[in-house]
Each structure stands twice: as C-alpha cells, then as structure tokens.
Design an enzyme around this catalytic site. Sequence first.
Site, PDB file in Angstrom:
ATOM      1  N   ASP A 433       0.909  -1.242   0.140  1.00 27.30           N
ATOM      2  CA  ASP A 433       0.006   0.000  -0.054  1.00 27.30           C
ATOM      3  C   ASP A 433       1.113   1.268  -0.044  1.00 27.30           C
ATOM      4  O   ASP A 433       2.248   1.077   0.334  1.00 27.30           O
ATOM      5  CB  ASP A 433      -1.008   0.054   1.206  1.00 27.30           C
ATOM      6  CG  ASP A 433      -1.749   1.102   1.343  1.00 27.30           C
ATOM      7  OD1 ASP A 433      -2.225   1.614   0.286  1.00 27.30           O
ATOM      8  OD2 ASP A 433      -2.029   1.774   2.432  1.00 27.30           O
ATOM      9  N   LYS A 434       0.339   2.377  -0.318  1.00 26.55           N
ATOM     10  CA  LYS A 434       1.278   3.668  -0.396  1.00 26.55           C
ATOM     11  C   LYS A 434       0.999   4.373   0.959  1.00 26.55           C
ATOM     12  O   LYS A 434       2.136   4.545   1.704  1.00 26.55           O
ATOM     13  CB  LYS A 434       1.019   4.570  -1.704  1.00 26.55           C
ATOM     14  CG  LYS A 434       1.822   5.538  -1.941  1.00 26.55           C
ATOM     15  CD  LYS A 434       1.274   6.454  -2.897  1.00 26.55           C
ATOM     16  CE  LYS A 434       0.235   7.528  -2.675  1.00 26.55           C
ATOM     17  NZ  LYS A 434       0.500   8.510  -1.529  1.00 26.55           N
ATOM     18  N   THR A 435       0.101   5.059   1.232  1.00 26.02           N
ATOM     19  CA  THR A 435      -0.081   5.914   2.148  1.00 26.02           C
ATOM     20  C   THR A 435      -0.119   5.300   3.525  1.00 26.02           C
ATOM     21  O   THR A 435      -1.023   4.300   3.885  1.00 26.02           O
ATOM     22  CB  THR A 435      -1.420   6.711   2.025  1.00 26.02           C
ATOM     23  OG1 THR A 435      -1.523   7.429   0.972  1.00 26.02           O
ATOM     24  CG2 THR A 435      -1.555   7.680   3.258  1.00 26.02           C
ATOM     25  N   PHE A 541     -17.726  10.704   3.852  1.00 25.62           N
ATOM     26  CA  PHE A 541     -16.790  10.368   2.878  1.00 25.62           C
ATOM     27  C   PHE A 541     -17.087   8.943   2.207  1.00 25.62           C
ATOM     28  O   PHE A 541     -17.300   8.130   2.979  1.00 25.62           O
ATOM     29  CB  PHE A 541     -15.370  10.733   3.146  1.00 25.62           C
ATOM     30  CG  PHE A 541     -14.412  10.031   2.030  1.00 25.62           C
ATOM     31  CD1 PHE A 541     -14.210  10.990   0.855  1.00 25.62           C
ATOM     32  CD2 PHE A 541     -13.711   8.986   2.050  1.00 25.62           C
ATOM     33  CE1 PHE A 541     -13.232  10.359  -0.118  1.00 25.62           C
ATOM     34  CE2 PHE A 541     -12.985   8.195   1.292  1.00 25.62           C
ATOM     35  CZ  PHE A 541     -12.703   8.990  -0.009  1.00 25.62           C
ATOM     36  N   ARG A 610      -0.242  15.499  -3.125  1.00 28.71           N
ATOM     37  CA  ARG A 610      -1.506  15.163  -3.301  1.00 28.71           C
ATOM     38  C   ARG A 610      -2.424  16.245  -3.153  1.00 28.71           C
ATOM     39  O   ARG A 610      -2.582  17.201  -2.586  1.00 28.71           O
ATOM     40  CB  ARG A 610      -1.937  13.996  -1.975  1.00 28.71           C
ATOM     41  CG  ARG A 610      -3.179  13.555  -2.166  1.00 28.71           C
ATOM     42  CD  ARG A 610      -3.572  12.654  -0.729  1.00 28.71           C
ATOM     43  NE  ARG A 610      -4.768  11.907  -0.811  1.00 28.71           N
ATOM     44  CZ  ARG A 610      -5.454  11.386   0.046  1.00 28.71           C
ATOM     45  NH1 ARG A 610      -4.758  10.690   0.857  1.00 28.71           N
ATOM     46  NH2 ARG A 610      -6.493  10.759  -0.216  1.00 28.71           N
ATOM     47  N   ASP A 675      -4.575   6.231  -4.259  1.00 22.03           N
ATOM     48  CA  ASP A 675      -4.412   7.393  -4.528  1.00 22.03           C
ATOM     49  C   ASP A 675      -4.355   7.647  -6.093  1.00 22.03           C
ATOM     50  O   ASP A 675      -4.415   6.627  -6.845  1.00 22.03           O
ATOM     51  CB  ASP A 675      -2.942   7.837  -3.887  1.00 22.03           C
ATOM     52  CG  ASP A 675      -2.833   9.449  -3.468  1.00 22.03           C
ATOM     53  OD1 ASP A 675      -3.550  10.178  -3.976  1.00 22.03           O
ATOM     54  OD2 ASP A 675      -2.058   9.758  -2.579  1.00 22.03           O
ATOM     55  N   ASP A 805      -1.738  -1.150   5.727  1.00 22.12           N
ATOM     56  CA  ASP A 805      -2.108  -0.771   7.097  1.00 22.12           C
ATOM     57  C   ASP A 805      -3.303  -0.221   7.488  1.00 22.12           C
ATOM     58  O   ASP A 805      -3.800   0.239   8.540  1.00 22.12           O
ATOM     59  CB  ASP A 805      -1.093   0.476   7.575  1.00 22.12           C
ATOM     60  CG  ASP A 805      -1.437   2.111   6.793  1.00 22.12           C
ATOM     61  OD1 ASP A 805      -1.924   1.685   5.722  1.00 22.12           O
ATOM     62  OD2 ASP A 805      -1.513   2.841   7.341  1.00 22.12           O
ATOM     63  N   GLY A 806      -4.275  -0.298   6.444  1.00 19.23           N
ATOM     64  CA  GLY A 806      -5.600   0.229   6.525  1.00 19.23           C
ATOM     65  C   GLY A 806      -6.691  -0.626   6.239  1.00 19.23           C
ATOM     66  O   GLY A 806      -6.613  -1.704   5.903  1.00 19.23           O
ATOM     67  N   ALA A 807      -7.991  -0.107   6.255  1.00 17.85           N
ATOM     68  CA  ALA A 807      -9.273  -0.893   5.928  1.00 17.85           C
ATOM     69  C   ALA A 807      -9.072  -1.163   4.547  1.00 17.85           C
ATOM     70  O   ALA A 807      -9.791  -2.315   4.318  1.00 17.85           O
ATOM     71  CB  ALA A 807     -10.385  -0.035   6.240  1.00 17.85           C
TER      72      ALA A 807
END
Length: 1115
Positions: A433-435, A541, A610, A675, A805-807
């Site tokens: 993943d990036k962010t 969002f 971004r 992204d 790291d995220g959902a």
Amino acid sequence: MSENEFSSYNEIYYLNEGEEDEMEIYGYESSPTRTTVTWICIILSFGILRLIFHWYNHWMLYCTHQKCSLKFAETVLILDKYQGCHTTYYVKTVTRINLEKLSPEDVAVVCNDLNIKNVTRAANDAGSVVRIYFSDGSFVDENYLVRIKVKELTYVWYDKKNQFCKLAGIEKSVTKTDLHNLPGYSKYQQLIKRIIYSKNEIDVKNQKQLANTVRTEGNITVCRSIGKSKHDAIYEDISISDLVPGDIIVIPRTGFIVPCDAVLLFGHCIVNESMLTGESVPVTKTALPYLNTPYNEVEDVSHTLYCGTHVMQARYYADEIIHAVVLRTGFLTAKGNLVRSILFPLPHDFKFDQDTYKFVWILAIVAMSNGDPLFENIIDSLDIITIVVPPALPAALSVGKYYAQNRLQKQKISCINASVINVSGSVNCVCFDKTGTLTEDGLDLYGVIPVNNGLLGEVITNIQTNFFTNLKEAMASCHSLTLINGVISGDPLDVKMFEATGWILDETEIMDAIKYDLLPPTVVKSPADDQEIGIIHQFQFSSRLQRMSVITRHLISKQFTIYCKGSPEMIISLCTPESGLYYKQNECYLFSVPTDLETELEKQTEEGYRVIAIAYRTFPAIDIIKLRKLHRDDVECNLTLAGLIIFENKLKPQTSYIISDLRQAKMKIVMLTGDNLQTAICVAKECGIIAGSESIINVSVSKNNGINKSQLMYTPCKNKSPKYVQQNTKIFSISNIELGLGIGSVNRKYVLTGHMWSAIRELFPHKVNHILQHAAIFARMSADQKQQVIQELQAMEFYVAMCGDGANDCGALKTADVGISLSEAESSVASPFTSHQSDITCVPKIIKEGRTALVTSVGLFKFMILYSLVEFFSSVWLFTHRSALSDFEFLFIDVFLIVVFAFFFGQTKPYRGPLVPTPPSSSLLSTIPLMSIFFQFFLMGGMQILSELIVKQFKWYRGENELFLNYNTYDNYAIYTISQFQYIILAITFSVGQPYREPIYRNTYFFLSLVIMTAVSVFITVYPPMFLVELFSFKLPPTLYFRYVVISLSIITFVISVVLESFVVNYVLTKILIQKNTKVHDINYHIKKPSKDLTKSSFEHLSEIEVKCYGTMKS
C-alpha cells in the site's frame, strides 16, 4: 425407489451457489443395516476402525448412512472445494424445530439457556410464525424450522427454492422507513428470534488468545415497546448475548463498545472503527434518514455502527435517548466475519507441506514391505515402522518455525500463524500500500490554489494571512471533525486543513443550537471577525464516490451553502465546466472550471503532491425535515469550483533502502494504492519501485469512435524527473512505440488505475498475465480490486506478500500468501504478521526468517529421514546376521543424538548479509533433494557394510550362532559405532549456512552439542568403561586397531559427505539443471528477457492490430 427419486438423490446441490464460498451438499439418512455391520467391524478391529473414522468422519457417514433427498435428510455432507485442489469435508446434523409445539423446557434446551423457562407468550404477542431473512434478499414466514450450521453460519431450508439458503440479518429486505417504524420486541418475540439466530456470541474454541480478544460481555438496554410518546416507551436491561436482529437498543453517551451491527435511528456518534479498519481516525455516524428507500449497507455505511467498534461520544437533543436497530448478531456481524476468516482461512498450497506427507507415506510403504509372510510382516512392521517413520518428525519440522517466531517477536513482529513462516521463505513478489506504508501517515498542507471567476490563482502557502473567502470557508467547514475532551479529532487530512485556516471549532449546546433550528451542530468561527458557520448536515466520505460534503449556514444568512471536497476528477465532474453564465430552472450558475486546470493538476501530481478539490453551491433555505431527506446526488451537482488544496506526503526514511534491498534480491514489487496515479508514479520513482532507466507505460481501455470494439492502449508517460531523482529518460515518438524500437531495450513498467484493471479483466482476460508481468503501480484501487490483483499473481505461481496498514488492505492481507499489517488494531488479526513498527523494515526481516525457517525445515527433514533410513538399514543388515541393535543403542541414538541435534538445529539465525535473488527450494520430491538423500544414504550404508567387512578380516573375529538373535556380536559393534558418527556427520552436512543462515559455529548450543557428542562417541568407540560395554551390549574387539579403523572410516565419511552435498549436489547438479531448465522464475516474471535488438515481430505484444499505442511525446 422411483427413477425420479433416485435422480434427485444423486443430483448435486450447492450452498451459496455462484458465490466465492460455494460448497456442494448431499443428504443422508441413517441405515440400521449399515450401522450394525460397521459397529461389528469396529469391535473386531479393537476400536482401530473407530479411531480412523474419528479422523475421517465422512467415511463413518458413508458406512452408516445412505443417500436420500436433501429435504428429508437427517445428516448432510458438505464438500468445500477450493480451486479444485483442496477439499474439506463437513458432516452436519440437520435440526428440525416446530415453533408451535415448543414447550418452555424445549426452548431452554434449543437456546442453551436454562434461565428462559419462565418466559411466556403475552396476549399481544404475534404467533409462532417468524420471518426468516436470507442473504439473497428474500424472506419467508415459517413456523417449522429446518436448519444446519456450517463454518459458524446458519442455513435454513427454503421450500420454494428446494435448497438450504444462508440466513441473514434484517438488513437485506427492509426500507429505511421500516427500520424507523420497528416497535421493539417483547421477551417472547425475542426468544423466538433467538431460536433462529442463536446467542449473540462470537464463540471461538481452542484459540484462547483470539477468544479473549473478541469476547464481549455485559448488559445493554433494549426498548421493549416504543409507545405513542417517549414517556410510554418501555425499557429493560438484558444480557448482550440475548440480542437478536430487530431489537431496538439504547446507545450510551460515552465509552460504549458496540456488541452487534446496528443502524443509528436518532442522534449522531463519534466512533473509533480501528478494530475493523486498522485506522484509529474517529468517524462520524449520523442518523438514518426517514426515507421509503431500501437500506443499503454500502450507501448507508455512515449510519451503521459495527460490532466491536468504540462509540467515543454520542450526541442528541439534551437528554433525549439515542436509539439504534440491531441488524446482525454473532458471526453475521462484520466482526464475526473477520473472525470467521481466521478460523477458516483459505488453504495455502505450499509444496513443502505436500511433499512432507508424500514422503512419509513412501517411508511407511518401505517399512511394510520386508518380504515376510503376511502375519509376520504386520507384526514386524509395527516395530520397524517406528524406525523408518520417525515419531519426532512433526515436532522436528516445527523447530525452525518456533525459533523464527520467537526471533520475530523480539524484533517487534507478531505472528499468529506459524505455518506461514515457511511460506514467507518462498516469497518472490511483494505488494505495498502507499499511504501510511511507504509514505508517512500524516499529510502536511503545502498550499492552496484558489479559483476566482473561472481563473486559477497562484499557489498560496500562507493561508491565514490571505483573503479568499469561498475557499477558506470551505476549508473551515467541509470536514467531519469533532471535539473529544476539548481536542480536535478526525481524519488527519481534515485536521491539517482546518488548522491551516486558523478558525475555531465549537460544538454548541442546545441553546446555541436554536440559532440553527436543529440538532446541536458543529460550529466554526473566524478569529478575525464575527463570522460563524453552522455545519447543518454531513454526507460522509465514500471511497466509491470519492467525495464528502456538508450543508452549512451562516448565522445571519437565510441561505444554505453546500461545500463538497474530494478527488479532482470527481469534483470537476460535478462542477459547471467552463467560464461563463447559464440559466437552469430560473437559477443562475457560473461556469467555474479553468481551462488550464488539467495542466496544473498534472504539474502538482508529477511533483509528488496529493491534490484535492473543493467546490460549493448555495441554495435557498428549506425546512430542516426536508433538508434531511435530500439525497446527496440532488445537492452535489452544478457546483462552482473554489480551488485546489495541495498536501505533501513524504516518504518514510526507511522506504527507499528497503525497496533497494528487495530489488537487488530480484523481487517483483507492486504498489496497490487508492491514491491518484500521477502521485503514485512520483512516489514509486522516489522510493525506487520504478528506476530512472525504466519506461513508464499507462495501460488503458478505450473505445474507438468508428469501431464498437474496445481497444487496449499502451500510452508512454512523460517520464519527468521529480526534483529529488536524477535520471536520463529516453523519449519515444509514436512511430518508435508502434514499431517496438528503442523502448524494448530498457525495462518497461506498466501503470494503470482500478477502473482500467476491471475493464481489462472483463474485456481482455487473455492480457491479464502480460499486464501483471510488467505492472508496477495500480492506482485508485478499491479493497476488492487489490484482492483480485493478488489472486491473479498467485495464479501465475508467485508467492505474494502484502504489506499494508488500513481498511482498504484487509482483504488483500487475508488473500496474500504472507500478509503483513503495520496496524496494531484488532483488524490486524486478518494477517498472519503484525509489525509494531509502522515501516516496511519488517518485510526483509520476515522474508529472511522465512528463508531461515524453510532451510531449517528442509535440512531437518532430510536429517530426520536419513536418520530413520540409516537406523533402518543398520537394523535390517544386522537382522540378516541374526543380530540387532540393543535397546540402549536405540535410546542413545534417538535421545542423546537425534533429539539434541533436532532441538538446537533451528537456533541458527538468518544470514546477516543482503537477501539473495534465489529463494530456497520448497520441494522435497524434486531432483536436488532426492539426489541429496540418495547419495547420503548410499554413502552411509556403504560405510557400514565396509566397516563390517573389515572387522571380518581380523583373526579374532568369530561368527555367532545364527539360530538365535544376539546383540553381543562384533557385527553389532562394527555397525553401531560407525553409525553414531554418521548421525553427527548428517547434522553437520545439512546445517546449511550462507546465504540463508549464519555459519554453524555461530549457533553456540548446536556447535557445542556436536563437539560434545563427537567426543562422547569417540570415547564410547575407543575406550568405553565396562559399565558402558554392558549397557550397550558391546562385544569389544580385543585390539585397539579396529577401533581406530572405525574413527578413520568416520573421518573419510565426513569428507565425502560434505563434498557430495556442497559440491556435487548444490553446485554441479544445480548448475546442470538450471542450464536445462527453459523456464527460470526470476525478475523476468516467468518470461524470457527481451533481446537487445528488437524487431517488430519480437514486439508484437505491444503492436498488435487491436492494441494500439497512443501518446503525445515531446523531445
């Protein structure tokens, strides 16, 4: 039996037909005759057959039952076939319940709760007919229940469809109005529902740590009856485990762990969903609108509370009670689904494990085939099989993984599934993943670009001191921030944006709220003047919509203003396109999108920033009830662009050198991000995923205006160097690309978006493998699309690691062969590895430990197999001379040599140098390991025979009476004494060091055990004291000469063994096989390297008629 009945019995039925978890199901009824015969056989076999049936319970079903119609089955057999390779069998009893005839005692038994015997049916309770909801959206009213439970989910027989259908909560077939109008369940109604849905528990057996993590206990308040007014409502405190779908629960104001999936009816909540998503950013949940439209979980996620999440704050008018309706309970919840994925993981087809089982069966057959008459064969085999198939083999194979797991723990990397450690040693593709993974979690606000009258302004970095009303007001109000204990909380991006304005966030009490005629809103105030804006309503969002919006109102204004922010592409599509005025429905709109906006966006994203866009629109004030019923599509349209907000997302310091290490190890590296594509390309260049010498080609699908057929297009990107990368980029014209000249002389990297990925899979499935072979970046990817990419890579025989790291990464983490989570939230249980340091330094550590564990497992396997074969050969050879190994000789070999070596063997740490390009082999039945075992076995066996032949040459040798088995013989001494050295030699030979493990001498305990046991063996061979001679049942040679001969033979054996393994097998044979192998799995991603001199024919995959390359390149 009629022909139709026979046909129906043999027809294949399915559970979840057409879905990912599709399973076959067959009906069976008991057969008294078969059952009687089976139990007679079990008794005659002294229970051995029953033990086998315990391991293979579907065999028991075949023997005691016969097939029947699924509708009337007593027992069902479910076959879960994964990709046609793995089949799991489930034998389940069918439960039949007549709801009308249940006594209180029966209900207590069915619900497994003796406390409910006193529950009686009230006069106003509905009958025993209960509505059952299915996962496909259908429902049925039933009073007779036929159900089974498979993999913690309930399936109910549906007569209309003639099959078992998956039970669902109430979310599939209701409207929002229906949810608001639910009256609440009485005790009796709740009890009937519990018979259907069971207790609201996520019951985990045999996994104590997981069970403690997911267990939820305590009481909760439910509304038994709404009544005509709030004063007539009836409330009761019940156990959390008694909740059922349809219950109305009360949400406390603070500190509440949601025990089920529920939809919020009144008020709004600030919720920490890190348990599910891995992201600790609080999110706002608002009340479900009162609309006569179907509830949709995807669209109504901002109104839904999920099981296990933490309600940090709940707000409503003064002391009004906040209600929510239970949608799902137990394993049907989002948390339950996450736990199910852990309890029933997808099977991994790891070759090492497969070959281990095959090898053990081969050894068992060897043990059974000793040539004696049948009865003697069976009796002898019970003894010999314990020699040939070492009982300690499973434990020995776990040693490497155990030590690796402990070493990872010390490096702050947790592992909940040790079996994946060996798999990580074969990883040859890593997805990131990036962010938050490659880049820092937070974003720094770089500046803004306001838009005035359809014209772009300059980049403004000092926001507070500049005046640009629309954009600043939008930045101050278009967010979902909240105050928790006086601290601003919410999305870090929103926090940075709001703080840059210098405005003040205030959450008013009821008296202030009267200003806005509604629920106490969030208010933002300007410090410079008296401006005060109330945030009236939020549209949360949505990753699918790529935007969020708020409806606001100035204190002194009668108009509402909607501010909408999101990805530039989405916001631009909602704006009026260009400068000028136009009228629609008597309203005047300003064309707001500057003509040079696309150029500016490209410039900023290529620099690695971004960018998000903000737009706005005003409309006359309307009644607050009507406002809440507005659909977001009705207000998020005809917007005026206010400007662009530019964020800087910096790489983590460790990212670049870790990527460099992985590339040097010839790993395929892929970025999967949500992204923007240009931002992703810039980050990929900076961290080294795309090197300066590599050409970037954007893959897309487009329709030619004159042709109905879609076309796959390869568009060379303008490969500008970012400010921090030095590179020489060769520019190609369209003719160069179409001819395939020049661009093929350097490596190609494909980049594409999630939308294009879906189109390629649908329209060009034959091109998917080619795209993946060269792909480096997938941008704007959803969670499902990330999962698809990993599955396609696995289908290409890559061993894939995923780090995120995220959902958005949970599905990919579960699907990958090796999932590595950088989040310490409970969602990390979806992946086998969790790093407590939020950077990618854990990736090479896990791969190194995996390679070490894999080499240890292979080495220990070969050591244990050869130990058993050598011991078997010693026993058989001595049997031919009417001799045998004594009990203590067996004990010394098994305990003092094998167990000690096996225990310390795996303590060798990973090699300290860089990762090497070639991972260790995971196959045991391939040429190299088989030849290794073959050479070593014949060497050891040959040396034992040579030792016995030499001892026979001495004059003092006397043969023994061949009528009786005798341990005390010269043959026994000659065979045993050299064999004890052979076990030590094998331990040294198979203890592989560089490039996967440290040298053998760095493993202190293992090295000392080798030295000590070698000294002990020399002592036993040359100068054994009398008590050892008696203990071992030795017949010592009368002279020392032969004893020294044994030592000499052992030294020769050691030299030959090391040469065979290190030179003949690992060098000569490996080199020969590589030269013959036409398909090498390396950085070429399973294809041959392109020739330096490419012709048009050799570049056909880029210049086919239906595949064109487009691009406007400037030299």
